[in-house]
Enzyme design. Structure first.
Site, short mmCIF file in Angstrom:
data_model
loop_
_atom_site.label_atom_id
_atom_site.label_comp_id
_atom_site.label_asym_id
_atom_site.label_seq_id
_atom_site.Cartn_x
_atom_site.Cartn_y
_atom_site.Cartn_z
N LYS A 1 -10.28 -0.64 10.56
CA LYS A 1 -10.42 -1.80 9.68
C LYS A 1 -10.76 -3.06 10.46
CE LYS A 1 -7.03 -0.17 6.27
NZ LYS A 1 -7.82 0.28 5.13
N HIS B 1 0.88 -1.17 0.00
CA HIS B 1 0.00 0.00 0.00
C HIS B 1 0.92 1.23 0.00
CE1 HIS B 1 -2.74 3.00 1.82
NE2 HIS B 1 -3.73 2.25 1.39
N ASP C 1 3.53 -4.08 7.79
CA ASP C 1 2.25 -3.40 7.65
C ASP C 1 1.16 -4.44 7.90
OD1 ASP C 1 -0.09 -2.23 6.86
OD2 ASP C 1 0.64 -1.56 4.91
N GLN D 1 -3.96 -5.12 6.95
CA GLN D 1 -4.91 -6.10 6.41
C GLN D 1 -4.75 -7.49 7.04
OE1 GLN D 1 -7.40 -5.26 4.66
NE2 GLN D 1 -6.80 -3.31 3.72
N CYS E 1 -4.67 2.50 -3.66
CA CYS E 1 -3.43 3.06 -3.09
C CYS E 1 -2.27 2.09 -3.26
CB CYS E 1 -3.60 3.44 -1.63
SG CYS E 1 -4.86 4.67 -1.35
N1 7TS Z 1 -1.69 -0.71 4.61
C1 7TS Z 1 -2.57 -1.48 3.94
C2 7TS Z 1 -2.15 -2.86 3.51
C3 7TS Z 1 -3.86 -1.00 3.69
O1 7TS Z 1 -4.72 -1.77 3.06
C4 7TS Z 1 -4.20 0.29 4.12
C5 7TS Z 1 -5.54 0.90 3.83
C6 7TS Z 1 -3.25 1.04 4.82
C7 7TS Z 1 -2.00 0.51 5.04
C8 7TS Z 1 -3.53 2.41 5.34
O2 7TS Z 1 -4.47 2.35 6.35
P1 7TS Z 1 -4.97 3.70 7.03
O3 7TS Z 1 -5.95 3.26 8.04
O4 7TS Z 1 -3.78 4.35 7.60
O5 7TS Z 1 -5.60 4.49 5.93
N2 7TS Z 1 -6.18 0.33 2.73
C9 7TS Z 1 -7.29 0.80 2.12
C10 7TS Z 1 -7.88 0.13 1.08
O6 7TS Z 1 -7.46 -0.93 0.63
N3 7TS Z 1 -8.95 0.81 0.66
O7 7TS Z 1 -9.06 1.92 1.41
C11 7TS Z 1 -8.03 1.92 2.32
#
Ligand code: 7TS
Length: 409
Positions: free
Chosen positions: A225, A122, A199, A202, A363
């Protein structure tokens, strides 16, 4: 009532129609919905205990501090941290990863040093390293996945040199669904003398995670999430590393003392939590973890595996759909494209049918380039999704194909 029905009953938002059809929410990789238990925990905090933390000598202040620190302990147990002081609250996974980039990367990397990452990251676990590398004259080396969307350990480890200082890798891909062998990667990276940042945005929401078993040095994830509120995330880090690091943000709560000539820092994790934190968010996250652990993380993972396999069979039956990512064990999402139809058009038709999916580059633009597509559709599942939801997805995809089949393109 089945288990899924009982779970669904805890999510008020799911009980509505969109465009005249019962809502099917399949955008869980972007953010999940919140159960009544989390919403109530946040409301209860504001109704009974709201005050600032770590300062007030009054009852509400003590209550707020106790609940905020209790949430930290809850998170520590959830990820297998040996010490709650290793849990830093952030806004989200992005901020957690940036914390490592700023507080460790910018200070510890020098010209010629190397950071190894992958093409399936990401942007949150890619751009910070790109920027740090540029600022410090370091080099970013990027491992491509295999054609099936898995990561080959030897190919990745083949990038390790005596200059490798950091390996930044996602535990689970938000596009391919690949679950990476982070424990093996960490072992190999440590042999090469590098630190490992994972990371977990997910993975932590979808499967059991034990940072000690993974053997990584940093692990980042987001509360929103995994049934928790937005605006709360976590960086877990090895205590000795966190202690040796300089702060990321400066201000209140993170200092031990300030003089005209300088300042000293509070102990970890407070050193990294400048300013009034998201107290209600942390309490909501602890309630979310309670909820998930009552279901059982093994059960969460198994449920998603079943749904994903079911959805894959359905999509293959519909035909004309390319599905990305590995066939074997994977996380609970499917990215796909319908031949000749732009994902935004697919998502628009699906929304007409009350089915919420995500369409875009997720992203992960370097990965889109590797897949040679501008964007994909993505259906992502969670504990409240059922086979009936997948049936609705498949029926809506059939309709989409019919609709665009009739449009002269
Ligand atoms: N890393 C991964 C693997 C992600 O899927 C996401 C967000 C992030 C980091 C960032 O998370 P945040 O909470 O800091 O924004 N992924 C997604 C997505 O797949 N669709 O919208 C956000």
């Amino acid at each position: 009532m089945s288990v899924a029905e009982r779970i669904r009953a805890d999510f008020p938002i799911l009980n509505q129609t969109v465009n005249g059809r019962p809502l099917v929410y399949l955008d869980n990789a972007a953010t999940t919905q919140k159960p009544r238990q989390v919403i109530e925990a946040v409301a209860r905090y504001y109704e009974t205990s709201n005050a600032n933390v770590h300062r007030a000598i009054h009852t509400l202040g003590e209550r707020a501090t106790e609940q905020y620190e209790g949430a930290r302990e809850r998170v520590a147990r959830f990820v297998g941290a040996r010490d709650a002081r290793e849990v830093v609250f952030t806004r989200n996974a992005t901020e957690a990863l940036n914390l490592v980039a700023y507080a460790w990367g910018l200070r510890r990397l020098g010209p010629g040093d190397e950071i190894v990452t992958t093409l399936m990251e990401h942007h949150s676990n890619f751009v910070p390293w790109q920027q740090v590398a540029e600022a410090r004259g370091a080099r970013l080396r990027v491992a491509a996945p295999e054609p099936d969307g898995t990561l080959d350990l030897e190919r990745l480890a083949g990038l390790f040199t005596e200059r490798t200082r950091l390996v930044a890798v996602t535990h689970a891909s938000n596009v391919l669904g690949t679950i990476n062998p982070v424990d093996e990667i960490a072992r190999r990276a440590h042999e090469a003398g590098a630190l490992v940042v994972v990371d977990g945005a997910q993975s932590a929401p979808h499967m059991p995670v034990d940072v000690a078993a993974l053997g990584c040095d940093f692990f980042a994830f987001s509360g929103h999430k995994m049934l928790g509120p937005t605006g709360i995330g976590v960086l877990w880090g090895r205590r000795e590393l966190l202690e040796a690091m300089e702060p990321f943000l400066y201000g209140g709560d993170m200092i031990a003392g300030v003089r005209l000539e300088g300042a000293d820092w509070n102990e970890v994790p407070y050193k990294f939590e400048a300013g009034t934190p998201n107290i209600a968010g942390a309490i909501g996250l602890a309630a979310a973890i309670d909820y998930l652990e009552a279901v059982g993380m093994e059960n969460v993972h198994a449920h998603e595996q079943r749904l994903t396999a079911y959805a894959r069979r359905w999509l293959e039956e519909v035909g004309g759909i390319e599905i990305y990512g590995p066939r074997g064990e994977r996380s609970g999402l499917l990215s796909f494209n319908l031949a000749g139809i732009h994902p935004h058009d697919v998502a628009t038709v699906l929304n007409e049918e009350g089915v919420a999916i995500r369409a875009g580059h997720h992203c992960a633009q370097p990965l889109m380039d590797w897949l040679e597509v501008p964007a994909t559709n993505r259906a992502s599942f969670y504990i409240y999704n059922t086979e009936a939801d997948v049936d609705r997805l498949a029926a809506a995809l059939v309709k989409t194909k019919e609709f665009f089949g009739n449009v002269v393109r």
